[in-house]
Design a protein around this motif. Structure first.
Motif, PDB file in Angstrom:
ATOM      1  N   ILE A  97       3.205  -5.303   0.177  1.00 37.70           N
ATOM      2  CA  ILE A  97       2.645  -5.006   1.500  1.00 37.70           C
ATOM      3  C   ILE A  97       2.830  -6.170   2.473  1.00 37.70           C
ATOM      4  CG2 ILE A  97       0.258  -5.686   0.947  1.00 37.70           C
ATOM      5  CD1 ILE A  97       1.276  -2.654   3.100  1.00 37.70           C
ATOM      6  N   ASP A  98       2.751  -7.417   1.971  1.00 37.36           N
ATOM      7  CA  ASP A  98       2.911  -8.561   2.876  1.00 37.36           C
ATOM      8  C   ASP A  98       4.343  -8.642   3.395  1.00 37.36           C
ATOM      9  OD1 ASP A  98       0.268  -9.221   2.547  1.00 37.36           O
ATOM     10  OD2 ASP A  98       0.669 -10.480   0.797  1.00 37.36           O
ATOM     11  N   VAL A  99       5.295  -8.463   2.497  1.00 40.64           N
ATOM     12  CA  VAL A  99       6.706  -8.537   2.904  1.00 40.64           C
ATOM     13  C   VAL A  99       7.016  -7.401   3.885  1.00 40.64           C
ATOM     14  CG1 VAL A  99       9.103  -8.522   2.103  1.00 40.64           C
ATOM     15  CG2 VAL A  99       7.333  -9.584   0.693  1.00 40.64           C
ATOM     16  N   LYS A 100       6.556  -6.203   3.562  1.00 36.17           N
ATOM     17  CA  LYS A 100       6.846  -5.055   4.439  1.00 36.17           C
ATOM     18  C   LYS A 100       6.151  -5.212   5.798  1.00 36.17           C
ATOM     19  CE  LYS A 100       7.741  -1.474   0.922  1.00 36.17           C
ATOM     20  NZ  LYS A 100       9.158  -1.158   1.044  1.00 36.17           N
ATOM     21  N   SER A 101       4.918  -5.729   5.768  1.00 37.54           N
ATOM     22  CA  SER A 101       4.196  -5.893   7.042  1.00 37.54           C
ATOM     23  C   SER A 101       4.928  -6.884   7.945  1.00 37.54           C
ATOM     24  CB  SER A 101       2.772  -6.392   6.800  1.00 37.54           C
ATOM     25  OG  SER A 101       2.059  -5.424   6.088  1.00 37.54           O
ATOM     26  N   ARG A 102       5.446  -7.954   7.332  1.00 43.37           N
ATOM     27  CA  ARG A 102       6.210  -8.927   8.128  1.00 43.37           C
ATOM     28  C   ARG A 102       7.428  -8.271   8.766  1.00 43.37           C
ATOM     29  NH1 ARG A 102       5.088 -12.802   4.356  1.00 43.37           N
ATOM     30  NH2 ARG A 102       7.031 -12.522   3.227  1.00 43.37           N
ATOM     31  N   VAL A 103       8.106  -7.435   7.999  1.00 49.28           N
ATOM     32  CA  VAL A 103       9.299  -6.738   8.529  1.00 49.28           C
ATOM     33  C   VAL A 103       8.886  -5.852   9.714  1.00 49.28           C
ATOM     34  CG1 VAL A 103      11.042  -4.981   8.013  1.00 49.28           C
ATOM     35  CG2 VAL A 103      10.604  -6.821   6.365  1.00 49.28           C
ATOM     36  N   PHE A 104       7.797  -5.097   9.562  1.00 47.19           N
ATOM     37  CA  PHE A 104       7.386  -4.191  10.648  1.00 47.19           C
ATOM     38  C   PHE A 104       6.890  -4.952  11.877  1.00 47.19           C
ATOM     39  CE2 PHE A 104       7.980   0.244   9.828  1.00 47.19           C
ATOM     40  CZ  PHE A 104       8.444   0.210   8.527  1.00 47.19           C
ATOM     41  N   SER A 123       4.499   3.914  -2.232  1.00 51.45           N
ATOM     42  CA  SER A 123       3.071   4.003  -2.526  1.00 51.45           C
ATOM     43  C   SER A 123       2.177   3.197  -1.587  1.00 51.45           C
ATOM     44  CB  SER A 123       2.825   3.485  -3.951  1.00 51.45           C
ATOM     45  OG  SER A 123       3.293   2.149  -4.054  1.00 51.45           O
ATOM     46  N   LEU A 124       2.748   2.317  -0.786  1.00 51.84           N
ATOM     47  CA  LEU A 124       1.907   1.454   0.057  1.00 51.84           C
ATOM     48  C   LEU A 124       1.439   2.207   1.295  1.00 51.84           C
ATOM     49  CD1 LEU A 124       4.055  -1.790  -0.273  1.00 51.84           C
ATOM     50  CD2 LEU A 124       1.834  -1.328  -1.328  1.00 51.84           C
ATOM     51  N   PRO A 125       0.316   1.773   1.906  1.00 48.60           N
ATOM     52  CA  PRO A 125      -0.206   2.494   3.072  1.00 48.60           C
ATOM     53  C   PRO A 125       0.719   2.371   4.287  1.00 48.60           C
ATOM     54  CG  PRO A 125      -1.786   0.839   2.276  1.00 48.60           C
ATOM     55  CD  PRO A 125      -0.552   0.653   1.493  1.00 48.60           C
ATOM     56  N   LEU A 126       1.327   3.489   4.650  1.00 50.52           N
ATOM     57  CA  LEU A 126       2.221   3.507   5.812  1.00 50.52           C
ATOM     58  C   LEU A 126       1.451   3.142   7.078  1.00 50.52           C
ATOM     59  CD1 LEU A 126       5.097   4.286   6.823  1.00 50.52           C
ATOM     60  CD2 LEU A 126       4.163   6.564   7.245  1.00 50.52           C
ATOM     61  N   SER A 127       0.166   3.517   7.111  1.00 47.65           N
ATOM     62  CA  SER A 127      -0.646   3.235   8.302  1.00 47.65           C
ATOM     63  C   SER A 127      -0.726   1.736   8.564  1.00 47.65           C
ATOM     64  CB  SER A 127      -2.056   3.810   8.123  1.00 47.65           C
ATOM     65  OG  SER A 127      -1.960   5.183   7.853  1.00 47.65           O
ATOM     66  N   ASP A 128      -0.756   0.910   7.506  1.00 47.41           N
ATOM     67  CA  ASP A 128      -0.796  -0.547   7.687  1.00 47.41           C
ATOM     68  C   ASP A 128       0.507  -1.034   8.319  1.00 47.41           C
ATOM     69  OD1 ASP A 128      -3.134  -0.256   6.309  1.00 47.41           O
ATOM     70  OD2 ASP A 128      -2.682  -1.717   4.740  1.00 47.41           O
ATOM     71  N   LEU A 129       1.617  -0.452   7.885  1.00 47.15           N
ATOM     72  CA  LEU A 129       2.916  -0.864   8.427  1.00 47.15           C
ATOM     73  C   LEU A 129       3.044  -0.405   9.879  1.00 47.15           C
ATOM     74  CD1 LEU A 129       5.155  -0.006   5.330  1.00 47.15           C
ATOM     75  CD2 LEU A 129       3.972  -2.143   5.875  1.00 47.15           C
ATOM     76  N   ALA A 130       2.549   0.805  10.144  1.00 47.12           N
ATOM     77  CA  ALA A 130       2.588   1.332  11.515  1.00 47.12           C
ATOM     78  C   ALA A 130       1.799   0.411  12.436  1.00 47.12           C
ATOM     79  CB  ALA A 130       2.010   2.748  11.536  1.00 47.12           C
ATOM     80  N   ALA A 131       0.616  -0.007  11.982  1.00 49.85           N
ATOM     81  CA  ALA A 131      -0.220  -0.896  12.804  1.00 49.85           C
ATOM     82  C   ALA A 131       0.488  -2.234  13.019  1.00 49.85           C
ATOM     83  CB  ALA A 131      -1.568  -1.102  12.134  1.00 49.85           C
TER      84      ALA A 131
END
Ligand SMILES: NC(=O)c1ccc[n+]([C@@H]2O[C@H](COP(=O)([O-])OP(=O)(O)OC[C@H]3O[C@@H](n4cnc5c(N)ncnc54)[C@H](O)[C@@H]3O)[C@@H](O)[C@H]2O)c1
Length: 289
Positions: A97-104, A123-131
């Motif tokens: 989630i940390d790596v993906k959040s940084r990308v988003f 499986s990770l929360p898409l809503s977190d990446l969207a935010a």
């Protein structure tokens, strides 16, 4: 939305396959990874698969050359500036989630206005990446299946912020990519992995408790249940590290024991036996792919 350029972040098993599917369907594709060796491996894998299709007379050499010519690569994973011209970006980096959040977060800064931003998370929360992107209305999940050049399913995942226009754009893109779609809300594991992960884990428990061999468990499912692959070979195909990451986030969200990664899976991951990609998991494959 008119799509010409597709960006793919992550060039592992899934990123490479998604890039191949996009280039094969006529899009200009830029593939980005932090690891230059993985990028080279991805392009080499695509070249090999196209050559095999030419050899089997499923593809003309000129078409294979055109697919390769539509693929650009970049190692600018920190800045992602090479994706500033993309109409669509599909993220397929490691399930963290940390790596993906940084990308988003970074995509929110550099992507062109109106670009469709998609994650291939299992499986990770898409809503977190969207935010994290700061453009939640343009974020959607596009969960491709492994290997993407052979399996046509895409689970389209929406959050409470995904607009109808974004969903329509995502559907249109998937149709141009020759995919079969199912739609699902942002929940851990979506449809397929929610059913598959506990099934694989039961197979691992059966094997680990000595009830039956890996070969017999898989054969029972293939011959008796008419599955194309057994659950343990499927785990090896997914990658045992990726399966463990998926399980961790599903267990955290659902809190149910059936989503907890079995000890044997964790031990194999610790030893670097990650399945097909390293040549050994529940089965042996010779050299990794
Ligand atoms: N393996 C499967 O069967 C499968 C199926 C569907 C979806 N997925 C999902 O696809 C995603 C990728 O899985 P995979 O199996 O391709 O993993 P993988 O380990 O094969 O590849 C991950 C890639 O991400 C790269 N990476 C890591 N951090 C990065 C960053 N900051 N920027 C750019 N690249 C970075 C790594 O170098 C690596 O090449 C995960 O979210 C996974 O859950 C996997």
């Amino acid at each position: 939305m008119q799509v010409q350029r597709v960006g793919v972040v992550g060039s592992g098993l899934m990123g490479a396959g998604i890039a191949q599917v996009a280039a094969a369907n006529g899009f200009q594709v830029t593939v980005v990874d932090v690891d230059e060796a993985r990028i080279n491996q991805a392009i080499e894998g695509i070249r090999r698969r196209l050559a095999r299709d030419v050899q089997r007379e499923r593809l003309l050499q000129s078409d294979a050359d055109a697919v390769l010519a539509r693929l650009l690569t970049s190692a600018d994973a920190d800045s992602l500036e090479s994706l500033a011209v993309a109409d669509v970006v599909i993220e397929a980096v490691v399930e963290d989630i940390d790596v993906k959040s940084r990308v988003f977060r970074r995509l929110g800064e550099v992507a062109k206005p109106g670009a469709l931003l998609a994650s291939n998370t299992s499986s990770l929360p898409l809503s977190d990446l969207a935010a994290a992107s700061g453009r939640p209305e343009r974020v959607v999940g596009l969960h491709f299946f492994n290997p993407p050049w052979a399996l046509k399913l895409v689970e389209i995942v929406t959050t409470a912020s995904t607009t109808d226009e974004t969903l329509d754009d995502a559907r249109a893109l998937c149709e141009e990519l020759d995919r079969v779609l199912v739609q699902v809300k942002d929940t851990p594991g979506f449809i397929a992995n929610r059913l598959l992960v506990p099934f694989i884990f039961d197979a691992i428990h059966l094997m680990d408790s000595g009830v039956a061999s890996a070969e017999d468990i898989d054969n029972a499912c293939k011959v008796g249940l008419n599955h194309t692959m057994g659950p343990l070979a499927t785990a090896d195909l997914i990658g045992l590290d990726t399966l463990q990451f998926i399980a961790e986030s599903m267990f955290e969200e659902y809190g149910e024991a059936r989503f907890k990664a079995p000890t044997l899976l964790r031990r194999l991951v610790s030893l670097g036996h990650l399945g097909r990609k390293t040549g050994r998991g529940f089965f042996h494959y010779g050299e990794g792919v």
